[in-house]
Design an enzyme around this catalytic site. Structure first.
Site, PDB file in Angstrom:
ATOM      1  N   GLU A 134      -4.682  -2.721   4.925  1.00 20.08           N
ATOM      2  CA  GLU A 134      -4.266  -3.214   6.249  1.00 20.08           C
ATOM      3  C   GLU A 134      -5.381  -3.979   6.971  1.00 20.08           C
ATOM      4  O   GLU A 134      -5.126  -4.645   7.963  1.00 20.08           O
ATOM      5  CB  GLU A 134      -3.826  -2.038   7.142  1.00 20.08           C
ATOM      6  CG  GLU A 134      -2.463  -1.454   6.775  1.00 20.08           C
ATOM      7  CD  GLU A 134      -2.528  -0.362   5.711  1.00 20.08           C
ATOM      8  OE1 GLU A 134      -3.519  -0.330   4.943  1.00 20.08           O
ATOM      9  OE2 GLU A 134      -1.595   0.451   5.651  1.00 20.08           O
ATOM     10  N   THR A 173       0.859  -1.166   0.000  1.00 17.69           N
ATOM     11  CA  THR A 173       0.000   0.000   0.000  1.00 17.69           C
ATOM     12  C   THR A 173       0.901   1.223   0.000  1.00 17.69           C
ATOM     13  O   THR A 173       1.835   1.316   0.799  1.00 17.69           O
ATOM     14  CB  THR A 173      -0.990  -0.013   1.180  1.00 17.69           C
ATOM     15  OG1 THR A 173      -1.514   1.291   1.330  1.00 17.69           O
ATOM     16  CG2 THR A 173      -0.372  -0.456   2.480  1.00 17.69           C
ATOM     17  N   LYS A 233      -6.502  10.761  -2.648  1.00 15.72           N
ATOM     18  CA  LYS A 233      -6.962   9.527  -3.272  1.00 15.72           C
ATOM     19  C   LYS A 233      -7.708   9.841  -4.549  1.00 15.72           C
ATOM     20  O   LYS A 233      -8.798  10.385  -4.527  1.00 15.72           O
ATOM     21  CB  LYS A 233      -7.832   8.718  -2.321  1.00 15.72           C
ATOM     22  CG  LYS A 233      -7.771   7.264  -2.682  1.00 15.72           C
ATOM     23  CD  LYS A 233      -8.295   6.388  -1.586  1.00 15.72           C
ATOM     24  CE  LYS A 233      -7.870   4.962  -1.856  1.00 15.72           C
ATOM     25  NZ  LYS A 233      -8.672   4.013  -1.124  1.00 15.72           N
ATOM     26  N   TRP A 283      -3.651   6.002  -4.606  1.00 13.77           N
ATOM     27  CA  TRP A 283      -3.012   7.002  -3.765  1.00 13.77           C
ATOM     28  C   TRP A 283      -2.044   7.910  -4.503  1.00 13.77           C
ATOM     29  O   TRP A 283      -1.281   7.473  -5.333  1.00 13.77           O
ATOM     30  CB  TRP A 283      -2.217   6.332  -2.649  1.00 13.77           C
ATOM     31  CG  TRP A 283      -3.044   5.613  -1.642  1.00 13.77           C
ATOM     32  CD1 TRP A 283      -3.018   4.272  -1.380  1.00 13.77           C
ATOM     33  CD2 TRP A 283      -4.008   6.175  -0.766  1.00 13.77           C
ATOM     34  NE1 TRP A 283      -3.910   3.994  -0.383  1.00 13.77           N
ATOM     35  CE2 TRP A 283      -4.536   5.136   0.011  1.00 13.77           C
ATOM     36  CE3 TRP A 283      -4.499   7.482  -0.561  1.00 13.77           C
ATOM     37  CZ2 TRP A 283      -5.514   5.331   0.975  1.00 13.77           C
ATOM     38  CZ3 TRP A 283      -5.469   7.676   0.397  1.00 13.77           C
ATOM     39  CH2 TRP A 283      -5.959   6.617   1.148  1.00 13.77           C
TER      40      TRP A 283
HETATM   41  P1  ADP Z   1      -9.196   0.491  -0.529  1.00 10.48           P
HETATM   42  O1  ADP Z   1      -8.935   1.493  -1.614  1.00 10.48           O
HETATM   43  O2  ADP Z   1      -9.537  -0.843  -1.061  1.00 10.48           O
HETATM   44  O3  ADP Z   1     -10.169   0.968   0.482  1.00 10.48           O
HETATM   45  P2  ADP Z   1      -6.621   1.279   0.500  1.00 10.48           P
HETATM   46  O4  ADP Z   1      -5.762   0.607   1.512  1.00 10.48           O
HETATM   47  O5  ADP Z   1      -6.003   1.656  -0.802  1.00 10.48           O
HETATM   48  O6  ADP Z   1      -7.805   0.293   0.272  1.00 10.48           O
HETATM   49  O7  ADP Z   1      -7.264   2.603   1.083  1.00 10.48           O
HETATM   50  C1  ADP Z   1      -7.846   2.681   2.365  1.00 10.48           C
HETATM   51  C2  ADP Z   1      -8.281   4.073   2.680  1.00 10.48           C
HETATM   52  O8  ADP Z   1      -9.212   4.547   1.697  1.00 10.48           O
HETATM   53  C3  ADP Z   1      -9.005   4.249   3.986  1.00 10.48           C
HETATM   54  O9  ADP Z   1      -8.123   4.344   5.076  1.00 10.48           O
HETATM   55  C4  ADP Z   1      -9.788   5.538   3.752  1.00 10.48           C
HETATM   56  O10 ADP Z   1      -8.977   6.681   3.898  1.00 10.48           O
HETATM   57  C5  ADP Z   1     -10.174   5.414   2.302  1.00 10.48           C
HETATM   58  N1  ADP Z   1     -11.501   4.794   2.163  1.00 10.48           N
HETATM   59  C6  ADP Z   1     -11.781   3.494   1.965  1.00 10.48           C
HETATM   60  N2  ADP Z   1     -13.106   3.294   1.899  1.00 10.48           N
HETATM   61  C7  ADP Z   1     -13.696   4.498   2.074  1.00 10.48           C
HETATM   62  C8  ADP Z   1     -15.051   4.955   2.117  1.00 10.48           C
HETATM   63  N3  ADP Z   1     -16.087   4.142   1.943  1.00 10.48           N
HETATM   64  N4  ADP Z   1     -15.260   6.282   2.335  1.00 10.48           N
HETATM   65  C9  ADP Z   1     -14.234   7.138   2.489  1.00 10.48           C
HETATM   66  N5  ADP Z   1     -12.936   6.767   2.439  1.00 10.48           N
HETATM   67  C10 ADP Z   1     -12.663   5.465   2.246  1.00 10.48           C
END
Ligand code: ADP
Length: 542
Positions: A330, A184, A440, A445
């Protein structure tokens, strides 16, 4: 694993929670359930769960012959398709650790992660041949390259596994053995590897299928748009085996292709970041159709970024349930989802939409709490008002990053997510901000800190700060806020050109604003909170 203390009273059997059981089960109980792939060249192939298992066993033999031993990393650089699915099980089946690489990373990150992971084998799609050619001399541990869909530059997958008969058995061992590695690339420094175990993956899969989560049963037809290289594809390749669902894969993300597949293959479930759903809406608008015209879609899983209100409204108006999920690599990644509360059917539609906009409630096994931003031991009330740092713990939540010297958790295993949230009295989570310094965009990212570091390398820049600005398509795009050095002259275009040589193209800021001063916190850090507040209503040029 036996429990010697009580075995004289009777006992249950040993059955290690290893993910190969998942595929054995699907092949045995749902062997003829189809797995469809629409390839990049427009051709389509069909296999089934029995075929996936047969090929995975052959791949296990091929990997063993290639010298892959227990714990060795087997990497993929590939889009969503049935051969990629085979390789997930083939890699873990021989005792290896599957490492899914995100092809959207830029060269220095690709260099770092493949070498840090010490990948031994790389399986890739021909569409990434350019990446492979560029990186080959930098990737020092990879001994074997296999191409999923071409024989032009490396052995072709089908030929490679075709030399074997599949007459073998899976690797066995402890359920706490590692099975998968995902990096990540959050804030600063190098990407970090999250190492999933067989047991954590299996428990996660068992939760993924439940009605409160992805709501999968044997009738389900799932088209996952979430890539197999992102956050373990939200666990779907593992979970889908439990009720033996039909998977429909597309190796391209063109909304016209996806909508056509949905209609023709009877897709009931799909999963992707908000950007994906938006692209689908735009396509449907352009052809004068709506979501209900593309087939029997009944559940839309949206996560990775907050699902916007209009998206939820439109899907619900088309009788599609929105499972708005929060999680992170994570957390394997399931954390919460918008499960129906008991009184859902009595709620007004507007109240339902308002609830689904929040990030939902945790799965069994996931514990959440919000703590004081300055004191991670001080838990905050679940009053729907008091916001704090969101912490999480549970059997599929990280304890220590790959090869890290220290654990990533605090007292009692609480892991700080870098998200800021409130929790309501009924357990509903609502994200309100982030402490991690990232943007994001389209589900991927962008490190604001790396953008800033690159920008201050420009001779005319005294200080720079990058923040995410709302963008209707990508959710967020980077904006760079710059303080010029005294007497220096520079334009936004010049800074952009300068950054172009240092970061990936899609990281380049959509806007560059010059200011006299950047606000700082009491400890001297750039106050992103103040900047986000100041530019809250900023409109990006389309
Ligand atoms: P994923 O993109 O599959 O959620 P990542 O590890 O790349 O996994 O990103 C995780 C992060 O993305 C979270 O800590 C949060 O900041 C953001 N995120 C994930 N789901 C949501 C959601 N439903 N609403 C807002 N932010 C989210």
């Amino acid at each position: 694993m036996n429990n010697p203390g009580y075995s004289d009273l009777g006992s249950m059997q040993d059955w290690d929670l290893r993910v190969t059981h998942l595929l054995d089960h699907a092949a045995r109980e749902y062997g003829h359930r189809e797995i469809v792939t629409r390839w990049a060249d427009g051709s389509e192939t069909r296999t089934d769960w029995a075929g996936i298992r047969r090929d995975a066993l052959k791949m296990t033999q091929a990997l063993r012959a290639a010298g892959v031993r227990k714990g060795d990393r087997v990497a993929t650089l590939a889009m969503n398709h049935s051969r990629h699915l085979v390789s997930w099980y083939g890699a873990v089946g021989c005792g290896g650790v599957l490492h899914t690489i995100n092809p959207r990373l830029f060269d220095d990150q690709l260099d770092y992660i493949a070498n840090h992971a010490e990948d031994k084998v790389l399986l890739y799609d021909a569409v990434w041949q350019g990446v492979v050619d560029r990186m080959k001399s930098r990737w020092t541990s990879i001994e074997h390259y296999i191409c999923f869909d071409s024989a032009d530059h490396a052995p072709a997958f089908e030929d490679w596994i075709g030399a074997y008969d599949g007459d073998t058995t899976w690797d066995t061992g402890d359920e706490r053995d590692p099975c998968m590695l995902c990096y990540t690339s959050g804030t600063t420094g190098h990407p970090k590897g999250v190492l999933f175990e067989h047991r954590s993956t299996m428990l996660h899969a068992m939760t993924g299928v439940t009605p409160n989560f992805f709501d999968l049963d044997s009738r389900s037809v799932m088209l996952p748009v979430v890539p197999m290289f992102h956050a373990a594809s939200w666990g779907l390749p593992w979970a889908g085996t439990i009720p033996g669902i039909k998977f429909v894969y597309s190796a391209v993300n063109d909304p016209a292709v996806l909508c056509d597949l949905m209609k023709r293959e009877g897709v009931t479930h799909s999963a992707g970041v908000p950007t994906v759903w938006l692209a689908m809406f735009n396509y449907l608008d352009s052809v004068g159709q709506d979501v209900r015209d593309v087939g029997p879609l009944k559940t839309a899983i949206i996560g990775g970024s907050a699902a916007p209100k209009f998206m939820i409204e439109r899907l619900m108006a088309n009788d599609v349930r929105v499972a708005h999920a929060w999680g992170m690599t994570e957390t394997s990644p399931i954390g919460t989802t918008g499960a129906y509360p008991w009184d859902w059917d009595q709620m007004e539609p507007a109240a339902q939409v308002e609830l689904v906009q929040k990030q939902g409630r945790p799965a069994f096994g996931v514990e959440l709490r919000c703590v004081d931003l300055d004191d991670p031991e001080r838990e905050l009330p679940r009053d729907g008002v008091t916001s704090g740092a969101l912490q999480v713990r549970g059997p599929w939540v990280i304890k220590r990053y790959f090869k890290a010297a220290e654990d990533a958790v605090g007292t009692d295993n609480w892991f700080d997510t870098g998200d800021v949230a409130v929790i309501f009295p009924d357990g509903t989570l609502q994200l309100t901000d982030r402490t991690k310094d990232v943007i994001k965009s389209g589900g991927e990212w962008i490190s604001s800190v790396e953008l800033e570091n690159a920008a201050v390398g420009h001779p005319a820049v005294a200080e720079a700060a990058a923040i995410g600005i709302y963008h209707p398509r990508w959710d967020e795009r980077p904006m760079l806020i710059v303080v010029k050095k005294d007497g220096a002259e520079v334009t936004g275009a010049e800074i952009r050109d300068y950054l172009g040589g240092q970061v990936a193209k899609w990281w380049l800021p959509d806007a560059i604003e010059f200011v006299d001063e950047i606000p700082h916190t009491g400890t001297g850090k750039i106050s992103k909170k103040d900047l986000r507040e100041r530019f809250r209503d900023y409109k990006l040029e389309s």
